[in-house]
Design a protein around this motif. Structure first.
Motif, PDB file in Angstrom:
ATOM      1  N   GLN A  61     -42.558  -0.656 -29.210  1.00  0.00           N
ATOM      2  CA  GLN A  61     -43.675  -0.250 -30.055  1.00  0.00           C
ATOM      3  C   GLN A  61     -44.424  -1.468 -30.599  1.00  0.00           C
ATOM      4  O   GLN A  61     -45.648  -1.504 -30.623  1.00  0.00           O
ATOM      5  CB  GLN A  61     -43.178   0.613 -31.221  1.00  0.00           C
ATOM      6  CG  GLN A  61     -44.290   1.121 -32.135  1.00  0.00           C
ATOM      7  CD  GLN A  61     -45.320   1.961 -31.392  1.00  0.00           C
ATOM      8  OE1 GLN A  61     -44.982   2.722 -30.488  1.00  0.00           O
ATOM      9  NE2 GLN A  61     -46.587   1.823 -31.760  1.00  0.00           N
ATOM     10  N   ARG A  62     -43.680  -2.485 -31.044  1.00  0.00           N
ATOM     11  CA  ARG A  62     -44.338  -3.665 -31.585  1.00  0.00           C
ATOM     12  C   ARG A  62     -45.089  -4.429 -30.499  1.00  0.00           C
ATOM     13  O   ARG A  62     -46.183  -4.954 -30.750  1.00  0.00           O
ATOM     14  CB  ARG A  62     -43.299  -4.564 -32.271  1.00  0.00           C
ATOM     15  CG  ARG A  62     -43.865  -5.844 -32.919  1.00  0.00           C
ATOM     16  CD  ARG A  62     -45.125  -5.615 -33.741  1.00  0.00           C
ATOM     17  NE  ARG A  62     -44.978  -4.693 -34.835  1.00  0.00           N
ATOM     18  CZ  ARG A  62     -44.715  -5.066 -36.078  1.00  0.00           C
ATOM     19  NH1 ARG A  62     -44.510  -6.331 -36.373  1.00  0.00           N
ATOM     20  NH2 ARG A  62     -44.653  -4.158 -37.036  1.00  0.00           N
TER      21      ARG A  62
ATOM     22  N   ARG B  21     -46.528  -3.097 -27.922  1.00  0.00           N
ATOM     23  CA  ARG B  21     -47.764  -2.333 -27.693  1.00  0.00           C
ATOM     24  C   ARG B  21     -48.788  -2.628 -28.781  1.00  0.00           C
ATOM     25  O   ARG B  21     -49.985  -2.752 -28.506  1.00  0.00           O
ATOM     26  CB  ARG B  21     -47.467  -0.830 -27.653  1.00  0.00           C
ATOM     27  CG  ARG B  21     -46.738  -0.364 -26.397  1.00  0.00           C
ATOM     28  CD  ARG B  21     -46.339   1.100 -26.516  1.00  0.00           C
ATOM     29  NE  ARG B  21     -47.500   1.974 -26.525  1.00  0.00           N
ATOM     30  CZ  ARG B  21     -47.985   2.602 -25.454  1.00  0.00           C
ATOM     31  NH1 ARG B  21     -47.391   2.449 -24.284  1.00  0.00           N
ATOM     32  NH2 ARG B  21     -49.025   3.390 -25.548  1.00  0.00           N
ATOM     33  N   GLU B  22     -48.320  -2.736 -30.017  1.00  0.00           N
ATOM     34  CA  GLU B  22     -49.221  -3.042 -31.128  1.00  0.00           C
ATOM     35  C   GLU B  22     -49.874  -4.405 -30.937  1.00  0.00           C
ATOM     36  O   GLU B  22     -51.075  -4.566 -31.174  1.00  0.00           O
ATOM     37  CB  GLU B  22     -48.454  -3.009 -32.450  1.00  0.00           C
ATOM     38  CG  GLU B  22     -47.996  -1.617 -32.867  1.00  0.00           C
ATOM     39  CD  GLU B  22     -47.077  -1.636 -34.069  1.00  0.00           C
ATOM     40  OE1 GLU B  22     -46.772  -0.565 -34.606  1.00  0.00           O
ATOM     41  OE2 GLU B  22     -46.652  -2.751 -34.479  1.00  0.00           O
TER      42      GLU B  22
ATOM     43  N   GLU C  80     -52.481  -4.154 -28.200  1.00  0.00           N
ATOM     44  CA  GLU C  80     -53.681  -3.487 -28.705  1.00  0.00           C
ATOM     45  C   GLU C  80     -54.558  -4.463 -29.478  1.00  0.00           C
ATOM     46  O   GLU C  80     -55.791  -4.485 -29.318  1.00  0.00           O
ATOM     47  CB  GLU C  80     -53.292  -2.322 -29.620  1.00  0.00           C
ATOM     48  CG  GLU C  80     -52.728  -1.119 -28.892  1.00  0.00           C
ATOM     49  CD  GLU C  80     -52.296  -0.028 -29.859  1.00  0.00           C
ATOM     50  OE1 GLU C  80     -52.720  -0.081 -31.029  1.00  0.00           O
ATOM     51  OE2 GLU C  80     -51.521   0.854 -29.458  1.00  0.00           O
ATOM     52  N   GLN C  81     -53.943  -5.270 -30.331  1.00  0.00           N
ATOM     53  CA  GLN C  81     -54.714  -6.219 -31.141  1.00  0.00           C
ATOM     54  C   GLN C  81     -55.337  -7.310 -30.262  1.00  0.00           C
ATOM     55  O   GLN C  81     -56.476  -7.739 -30.499  1.00  0.00           O
ATOM     56  CB  GLN C  81     -53.816  -6.855 -32.204  1.00  0.00           C
ATOM     57  CG  GLN C  81     -53.198  -5.871 -33.190  1.00  0.00           C
ATOM     58  CD  GLN C  81     -54.241  -5.064 -33.942  1.00  0.00           C
ATOM     59  OE1 GLN C  81     -55.278  -5.597 -34.329  1.00  0.00           O
ATOM     60  NE2 GLN C  81     -53.980  -3.785 -34.141  1.00  0.00           N
TER      61      GLN C  81
ATOM     62  N   LEU D 115     -50.337  -7.598 -38.799  1.00  0.00           N
ATOM     63  CA  LEU D 115     -49.026  -6.952 -38.675  1.00  0.00           C
ATOM     64  C   LEU D 115     -48.015  -7.440 -39.710  1.00  0.00           C
ATOM     65  O   LEU D 115     -46.901  -6.909 -39.786  1.00  0.00           O
ATOM     66  CB  LEU D 115     -48.464  -7.178 -37.266  1.00  0.00           C
ATOM     67  CG  LEU D 115     -49.306  -6.643 -36.101  1.00  0.00           C
ATOM     68  CD1 LEU D 115     -48.619  -6.928 -34.776  1.00  0.00           C
ATOM     69  CD2 LEU D 115     -49.567  -5.144 -36.259  1.00  0.00           C
TER      70      LEU D 115
END
Length: 206
Positions: free
Chosen positions: A144-145, A147-148, A151-152, A166
């Motif tokens: 999940q991290r 992917r975050e 995205e950024q 984050l």
């Protein structure tokens, strides 16, 4: 032009110019011989153009990072260079201090595009977004991290900006990004951004 570049780069003690080439064929030959960390590449050259030379160098010297420095910002050149494996695309009107900073950025494993080139890339994504159905399965390998972070990156944020967003250390962001590139079998941030749009992880205009 090469003499001017050598003079500019000589002002930075951290940069060593190992060689130069007058055409694309020479560029490939000398890159294979010296195996440099960064190659400054023109687009229009005799014997072998810069896009073809970039493709050959990234194949023969995988660790070498290619920074295209050209007068032309035609879409054909921009996307041709990026698809060939270039990690950066700057215009020759770039100020000397910006060029030196760009070389360090590329050498550190990041990617960099001039503002006008960035606009063209984003507009291409908006006008004709491509979809790669198989790429979605690759994203499933990310945490999940991770992917975050991806995205950024796709939204154009730097490592420092992502760290602030984050609430983590910048070194942590770099570690996550390295894992993202490794898991997705991507060369650099440019390819990561393209994949993020192709999989609709990030949509134009977000």
């Amino acid at each position: 032009m090469r003499a001017g570049l050598r003079a500019i780069l000589s002002t930075d003690d951290a940069i060593e110019v190992v060689d130069e080439a007058a055409n694309g064929a020479q560029a490939v030959q000398r890159a294979v011989h010296h195996r440099p960390d960064v190659v400054l590449m023109d687009v229009r050259m005799p014997h072998l153009d810069g896009i073809a030379a970039t493709r050959r160098i990234t194949t023969a010297v995988p660790h070498a990072r290619i920074l295209v420095l050209t007068t032309f910002e035609d879409e054909e050149y921009i996307f041709g260079a990026l698809n060939a494996g270039a990690s950066g695309f700057l215009l020759k009107r770039t100020r000397p201090e910006q060029l030196i900073a760009a070389i360090h950025t590329i050498a550190d494993g990041d990617s960099l595009l001039s503002p006008s080139v960035t606009r063209k890339v984003i507009q291409r994504m908006i006008d004709a977004p491509r979809r790669d159905p198989s790429a979605g399965h690759r994203l499933a390998t990310l945490t999940q991290r991770e992917r975050e972070v991806l995205e950024q990156v796709a939204r154009g944020l730097s490592n420092a900006e992502i760290a602030r967003t984050l609430g983590v250390e910048e070194s942590t962001v770099k570690t996550h990004m390295k894992r993202v590139l490794a898991k997705l079998d991507l060369r650099d941030r440019v390819q990561a951004v393209i994949l993020a749009y192709e999989t609709a992880l990030v949509r134009p205009g977000q």
